[in-house]
Write a protein that holds these residues in place. Sequence first.
Motif, mmCIF file in Angstrom:
data_model
loop_
_atom_site.group_PDB
_atom_site.id
_atom_site.type_symbol
_atom_site.label_atom_id
_atom_site.label_comp_id
_atom_site.label_asym_id
_atom_site.label_seq_id
_atom_site.Cartn_x
_atom_site.Cartn_y
_atom_site.Cartn_z
ATOM 1 N N ALA A 1 0.648 -0.965 0.139
ATOM 2 C CA ALA A 1 0.033 -0.010 -0.245
ATOM 3 C C ALA A 1 1.088 1.437 -0.081
ATOM 4 C CB ALA A 1 -0.800 -0.101 1.345
ATOM 5 N N SER A 2 2.059 1.261 0.746
ATOM 6 C CA SER A 2 2.372 2.375 1.083
ATOM 7 C C SER A 2 3.331 2.022 -0.484
ATOM 8 C CB SER A 2 4.383 1.780 2.101
ATOM 9 O OG SER A 2 3.146 2.290 2.702
ATOM 10 N N ALA A 3 4.190 1.261 -0.957
ATOM 11 C CA ALA A 3 4.625 1.628 -2.870
ATOM 12 C C ALA A 3 3.384 2.588 -3.484
ATOM 13 C CB ALA A 3 5.341 0.180 -3.287
ATOM 14 N N ALA A 4 2.270 1.486 -3.255
ATOM 15 C CA ALA A 4 1.216 1.879 -4.199
ATOM 16 C C ALA A 4 1.452 3.219 -4.443
ATOM 17 C CB ALA A 4 0.118 1.600 -4.019
ATOM 18 N N ILE B 1 11.774 -3.572 6.090
ATOM 19 C CA ILE B 1 10.069 -2.714 6.096
ATOM 20 C C ILE B 1 10.220 -2.105 6.431
ATOM 21 C CG2 ILE B 1 7.861 -3.737 5.637
ATOM 22 C CD1 ILE B 1 9.162 -7.023 5.470
ATOM 23 N N GLU B 2 9.700 -1.779 7.913
ATOM 24 C CA GLU B 2 9.718 -0.415 8.198
ATOM 25 C C GLU B 2 10.049 0.969 7.257
ATOM 26 O OE1 GLU B 2 8.499 -0.133 12.942
ATOM 27 O OE2 GLU B 2 10.689 0.273 12.368
ATOM 28 N N ASP B 3 11.777 0.378 8.031
ATOM 29 C CA ASP B 3 12.223 1.727 6.703
ATOM 30 C C ASP B 3 12.046 1.817 5.338
ATOM 31 O OD1 ASP B 3 13.807 1.293 8.926
ATOM 32 O OD2 ASP B 3 15.817 0.961 8.191
ATOM 33 N N VAL B 4 11.628 0.798 4.827
ATOM 34 C CA VAL B 4 11.484 0.682 3.475
ATOM 35 C C VAL B 4 9.902 1.605 3.175
ATOM 36 C CG1 VAL B 4 10.507 0.100 0.927
ATOM 37 C CG2 VAL B 4 12.656 -0.507 2.118
ATOM 38 N N ILE B 5 9.053 1.106 4.709
ATOM 39 C CA ILE B 5 8.250 1.315 4.752
ATOM 40 C C ILE B 5 8.078 3.626 4.723
ATOM 41 C CG2 ILE B 5 5.502 2.307 5.605
ATOM 42 C CD1 ILE B 5 5.683 -0.679 5.715
ATOM 43 N N GLY B 6 8.865 3.340 5.464
ATOM 44 C CA GLY B 6 9.208 5.668 6.062
ATOM 45 C C GLY B 6 10.116 5.985 4.918
ATOM 46 N N TYR B 7 10.619 5.169 4.128
ATOM 47 C CA TYR B 7 10.986 5.816 2.277
ATOM 48 C C TYR B 7 9.859 6.227 1.802
ATOM 49 C CZ TYR B 7 12.831 6.348 -2.089
ATOM 50 O OH TYR B 7 13.658 7.345 -3.010
ATOM 51 N N TYR B 8 8.850 5.746 1.676
ATOM 52 C CA TYR B 8 7.731 5.085 0.715
ATOM 53 C C TYR B 8 7.083 6.700 1.291
ATOM 54 C CZ TYR B 8 8.825 1.234 -2.458
ATOM 55 O OH TYR B 8 9.955 0.400 -3.156
ATOM 56 N N THR B 9 6.819 6.635 2.674
ATOM 57 C CA THR B 9 5.667 7.611 2.510
ATOM 58 C C THR B 9 6.458 9.145 3.703
ATOM 59 O OG1 THR B 9 6.173 6.682 5.024
ATOM 60 C CG2 THR B 9 4.459 5.340 3.657
ATOM 61 N N ARG B 10 7.727 9.046 3.573
ATOM 62 C CA ARG B 10 8.340 10.389 3.831
ATOM 63 C C ARG B 10 7.821 11.693 2.648
ATOM 64 N NH1 ARG B 10 13.899 9.279 4.663
ATOM 65 N NH2 ARG B 10 12.977 8.478 6.201
ATOM 66 N N HIS B 11 7.380 12.627 2.835
ATOM 67 C CA HIS B 11 7.126 13.569 2.394
ATOM 68 C C HIS B 11 8.087 13.474 1.231
ATOM 69 C CE1 HIS B 11 6.078 17.706 0.256
ATOM 70 N NE2 HIS B 11 4.575 17.378 1.379
ATOM 71 N N ILE B 12 7.981 13.803 -0.095
ATOM 72 C CA ILE B 12 8.904 13.946 -1.182
ATOM 73 C C ILE B 12 9.646 15.201 -0.735
ATOM 74 C CG2 ILE B 12 7.753 15.099 -2.534
ATOM 75 C CD1 ILE B 12 9.259 13.520 -4.991
ATOM 76 N N ILE B 13 9.149 16.162 -0.014
ATOM 77 C CA ILE B 13 10.466 17.595 0.039
ATOM 78 C C ILE B 13 11.452 17.718 1.325
ATOM 79 C CG2 ILE B 13 10.733 20.157 0.639
ATOM 80 C CD1 ILE B 13 7.344 20.196 -0.658
ATOM 81 N N ILE B 14 10.821 16.112 1.927
ATOM 82 C CA ILE B 14 11.737 16.396 3.163
ATOM 83 C C ILE B 14 12.915 14.964 2.725
ATOM 84 C CG2 ILE B 14 11.730 15.262 5.077
ATOM 85 C CD1 ILE B 14 9.340 15.730 5.829
#
Length: 547
Positions: A37-40, A145-158
């Motif tokens: 879901a995060s990747a999507a 997985i938790e870090d990848v989800i963080g990467y996907y969900t982190r704001h793009i400007i951040i």
Amino acid sequence: MVEFKIKYPVEPEARVQKECSIRSKTSWEEVLEVLEASAAAYTRNTGLKGAFKKTKEFIESKADTVERVTKVIPDVDYAKPILGTLTFLLQAFQQTSKVREEVKAGIEKLKRKFGLVEDYIAMYSTKEKVVDAVTTLHVTILKAIEDVIGYYTRHIIIKGLSALWDGKNYEKSLLQCLENISKDGNELIHEANTAHKQETHEIAGNVNKLEHWYKSANDGISNIINEHVRRVEARLEREESRREKEKARYEEDRRFFQRQIERQQAENKELKQLFYRATTPEPAALPAPTVVTQHDMLDFLISTDIETADIDYILSQRELIIPGGHDRTEQIMKSTQLREWLVQDDSKELLIHGNSEPEPISPVSFFCALLMRNLRGVEQFRSIAFFCGCHPYEDFGGARPMIMSLLAQLLQQQSFDLGFIDHELAYRMDDGDIGAFCFVFRQLVHQVKNTESVFCVIDGINFYEGFDEESLQETAYVLCSLLDLTRERGVIFKILVTSPSITVDTRLAIEDEDYLALPQRDANALGYSDLRFERQWREGFGAESEG
């Protein structure tokens, strides 16, 4: 999951708020659903985030052009923030594009690791080190997985700011987790290989033990078979020796009896010659003194009426025998073999196996008692019987008491000429010579009129088969003497031998057409009835006898 929470007790911020937390999940499927879901959401090109992603993709593909364009943008107050932002994002996205490829490659490795973990945990679930290595790898995977989800969900400007400020260290913890997956996976493979070698060693040891056991078992079986063969050969040798001794004894008895017959014939011839040579009347010559009278013989046998007592006792046990579900009278009376044995006007033998437990008084014994009760009601019959189960060896039973009882029963049913018994034969009987008793019995049967039949019933012969060698030889001698009478001319001798269970030696002495093995009792068969038995007796035998 428990180990993961212990090793990493603090969950990164904003996971729960963005509904991207995996720490409450109870299965790998639920964890991977959050990751997908995060990747999507990351790849979705809508809203502000989608605009930034499109700008990012455009700037990455047209970086040189953007730099040139920024040089010609007017230096006005409202243009400066846009120019600064574009320049900032361009540098940040150039860094994150490298991270993205590494993250993508790491996730592909992650998928392959899942299959590997499942295989090893299935194969080596009993190996503690393998299980520990699997647990460590699971924790590392959860962290990645938790870090990848963080990467996907982190704001793009951040992300852009992180890339700008951290430079080459951007997302270092994420990349490190992905590397840890490979390291822990290799450790798992190492432990699995070690476990495999241990199991292979154990299997090899077990195979050696199995081969040793198989060899021992095979040797043991061979020894048992060889011992059985030796016993069978020894038994055959004893049987052959017994038969040779029996044959020699039988031949000795035959010669003795032949001498008795020849002596009797010579005396008769001499008496006839003396009678015909007489020219003048002379006082009648006194007959040769009788060595043994019929009364003396009965007193000597001391077995008078034992069969009558046996028959009465067996018939009195009908309430114990018949309700037990083993009544055989109906099956025997309906058999063709019994009918032929009863009604044929010549000698005949018959063996019946009762197909039941070897009890001293069996349902077949009950039938034999009924048969004797009816046979003794026919005047032209001489009927004799012996019930082996009532006279076991340990109670002074055996072949000798059997032939003595049969001899006594026959002596009670008519008068006989015992002149053929001389002193030598009397001494042999007094000494317990079983051959002498068989000879006297044979002579008496030949004195029965050829219009009359002798019925002989031996019940429970199996109780005299499995005793010691000497007793078995005596039983075989008596039984063979009785069976031989069915093959002699001038007499009608019918012998019925029964056994509640299977016999061995007796069965070998009987022809197939003279053998009846009773089937299992039909559950729907009628119980025993005196009236039905009497009717079957009259219809089956009595009517033909009268005819």
